[in-house]
Design a protein around this motif. Structure first.
Motif, short mmCIF file in Angstrom:
data_model
loop_
_atom_site.label_atom_id
_atom_site.label_comp_id
_atom_site.label_asym_id
_atom_site.label_seq_id
_atom_site.Cartn_x
_atom_site.Cartn_y
_atom_site.Cartn_z
N PHE A 497 0.86 -1.18 0.00
CA PHE A 497 0.00 0.00 0.00
C PHE A 497 0.90 1.24 0.00
O PHE A 497 2.11 1.13 0.16
N ASN A 498 0.31 2.39 -0.14
CA ASN A 498 1.08 3.63 -0.19
C ASN A 498 1.47 4.12 1.20
O ASN A 498 1.37 5.32 1.51
N PHE A 499 1.94 3.21 2.04
CA PHE A 499 2.36 3.59 3.40
C PHE A 499 3.51 4.61 3.36
O PHE A 499 3.63 5.45 4.26
N ALA A 500 4.34 4.52 2.34
CA ALA A 500 5.50 5.41 2.26
C ALA A 500 5.11 6.87 2.08
O ALA A 500 5.93 7.77 2.34
N ASP A 501 3.86 7.14 1.65
CA ASP A 501 3.41 8.54 1.55
C ASP A 501 3.37 9.19 2.93
O ASP A 501 3.54 10.41 3.05
N ALA A 502 3.14 8.38 3.96
CA ALA A 502 3.10 8.90 5.33
C ALA A 502 4.46 8.80 6.01
O ALA A 502 4.84 9.66 6.81
N GLN A 503 5.18 7.75 5.68
CA GLN A 503 6.48 7.51 6.32
C GLN A 503 7.32 6.59 5.44
O GLN A 503 6.95 5.44 5.22
#
Length: 548
Positions: A497-503
């Protein structure tokens, strides 16, 4: 801004007379897990490995192959690094003890110990084991007929061997060598153990070393005469520094001790932990600190002695120490090519307690893989990605406003994360992985069975989305907790998922698993094949595999 704390971790350096086996890899993976964990914790981590090249057995092996020692050890170093990289061992430096930086540091160190009055020259006669590269007493020698041996002459005549090398007869060596006065350090060593109980780990190894030192220490031969391969004693060019006095120094020469550029030495020494096998604790916990005391250098903070990995005979079920003479060696690359590096890392860190002994068999390897990776971890990943793609086109709109904690109802995740930090930081890897699987991964899989989003979608899409947001959060938590152990799988989970957008993934620490950071709505970013999730861990069927 203050500098981050440092963490210097080392493994034992290896004899390059043959390629590494799975027992050697066990040590390196265990150290790598610790190094990765410390980096996640924010420490300026330096991870050192290497090869022990200035040995009789190395020059002997080179002669057998018809090559000079230097090209031989250079080639073996390349082979070792190939294996370690295939296992994702994240070492920062790999030292070869034939390198000029090591030679210079060794000569400076032995000169300092000589100047301190802790080295003298004397004749010596003793039983020598080429396999261990050390002298043995008659009491340690094992006679072929099992009788007790009283003198070294009797041991040599009987063709006795040391317990670790039953195919290599001991031989008497008589020559004039330099000796390190280890016996004079008994009281100082015992005082250090008393003042620093954490110095030797685990506790069982500490007791062994304390008893050994209390029983009395013998002065140690630290040079040999008449050898061209190795490091010359600076105050006597006819003598070559003996292997253990040479080898132990890699821990400081790799940092620049003895060179004009010693910035790393000043920053990282003393080592936070030396990770070694239990068979060489006396060298690292008695000889090495005594050497440092003599030279006026700080002692390492701790030594962790891991156990052995035994090979289980598939027919008889008997556990055997891995040995070329028995023919039961398993090379890491064989398992990596046949399965993958993550399966290798998972098996040895989950099934072999790092402070004790473990066992390996292909049957148990397959069972552990299928149960822990294919069925549990792999299925969680597959279902968590498949359902959002199938039901919502891979986009979970409004997910940032949904509470993602239902999947872990009854689980105190912040407390669990702290418990795991303690377990991993103290090398209790099997316990940490068991906790992650039983309390986190199993909780997520049970949540799927309890909410049944694959059926719920027919009647309540909104409730289905809530369930899938919870599963996505479970995937994020798992990715962080398994990162030191299974780095590739962890990154795959995090990229699902796009977790890296947050961290960003490279900035997550263990504590970040406890709560979801603010971020945008979730969308699936996993790599798909024809719109479907490729299985991360296809099941193993040993009957369909080539015979091992």
């Amino acid at each position: 801004m203050s500098q981050p704390s440092t963490f210097f971790i080392t493994t034992a350096i290896d004899y390059p007379n043959s390629r590494p086996h799975i027992g050697t890899a066990f040590e390196k993976i265990g150290a790598d897990v610790q190094a990765r964990f410390r980096r996640m914790e924010g420490a300026d981590t330096y991870f050192l490995m290497g090869n022990d090249e200035n040995t009789i057995k190395v020059s002997k092996r080179a002669r057998e192959l018809g090559v000079e020692p230097q090209p031989y050890v250079d080639d073996m170093a390349s082979q070792f690094k190939e294996v370690w990289r295939a296992l994702d061992i994240s070492f920062d430096d790999f030292i070869q003890t034939s390198e000029p930086r090591h030679h210079a540091g060794c000569q400076r160190f032995i000169q300092a110990v000589f100047d301190a009055g802790d080295i003298d020259k004397r004749p010596y006669k003793g039983l020598y084991c080429e396999g261990c590269e050390e002298f043995k007493t008659a009491k340690e020698a094992v006679s072929p007929d099992g009788r007790e041996l009283k003198t070294i002459e009797e041991a040599e005549a009987a063709g006795a061997c040391c317990p670790n090398h039953p195919k290599t007869p001991l031989r008497i060596v008589e020559e004039e060598n330099y000796f390190f006065k280890l016996s004079s350090f008994q009281d100082r060593l015992l005082a250090h153990y008393e003042a620093h109980p954490e110095f030797i780990q685990p506790e069982s190894r500490r007791n062994e070393v304390v008893n050994l030192v209390k029983a009395g220490l013998q002065d140690v031969s630290i040079s040999r005469k008449g050898f061209s391969w190795g490091i010359k004693v600076p105050f006597d060019e006819e003598q070559t520094i003996y292997v253990w006095f040479d080898a132990l120094l890699n821990y400081i020469t790799a940092l620049g001790y003895g060179s004009a550029d010693d910035a790393k030495f000043r920053r990282y020494w003393p080592a936070d932990v030396h990770v070694i096998g239990k068979d060489i604790t006396r060298f690292h916990c008695a000889l090495w600190p005594a050497m440092l005391m003599s030279a006026g250098l700080p002692l390492p903070k701790s030594v962790f002695a891991h156990g052995f990995v035994y090979r289980k005979d598939e027919g008889s079920g008997v556990l055997q120490k891995m040995s070329k003479s028995i023919g039961n060696i398993v090379e890491p690359m064989d398992l990596v090519r046949r399965f993958n590096s993550e399966a290798f890392r998972y098996y040895f860190m989950s099934q072999c307690p790092f402070g004790g002994d473990g066992e390996f068999s292909f049957e148990r390897f397959a069972e552990t893989y299928n149960t822990g990776l294919a069925n549990s971890l792999g299925n969680l990943y597959s279902r968590t990605i498949t359902m959002p793609v199938k039901y919502f086109g891979g986009v979970l709109e409004g997910s940032s406003a949904i509470d993602p904690t239902a999947w872990r109802a009854g689980l105190d995740l912040p407390a669990l994360v702290e418990e795991l930090r303690s377990l991993v930081g103290s090398f209790q890897y099997a316990g940490a992985l068991q906790t992650i699987w039983l309390q986190v991964i199993d909780a997520a899989n049970r949540y799927i069975e309890a909410t049944r989003p694959f059926a719920l979608i027919k009647t309540d899409p909104a409730a289905t989305k809530i369930a899938l947001v919870n599963l996505a959060e479970a995937l994020r938590v798992v990715s962080i907790l398994i990162k030191p152990f299974l780095p590739r799988t962890a990154e795959t989970f995090y990229a699902a998922f796009n977790f890296a957008d947050a961290q960003p993934f490279d900035r997550v620490c263990f504590a970040d698993a406890a709560s979801r950071p603010p971020g945008p709505d979730l969308r699936v970013t996993a790599a798909l094949v024809d719109g479907k999730v490729a299985p991360l861990f296809p099941k193993i069927d040993l009957k369909a595999e080539p015979s091992s």
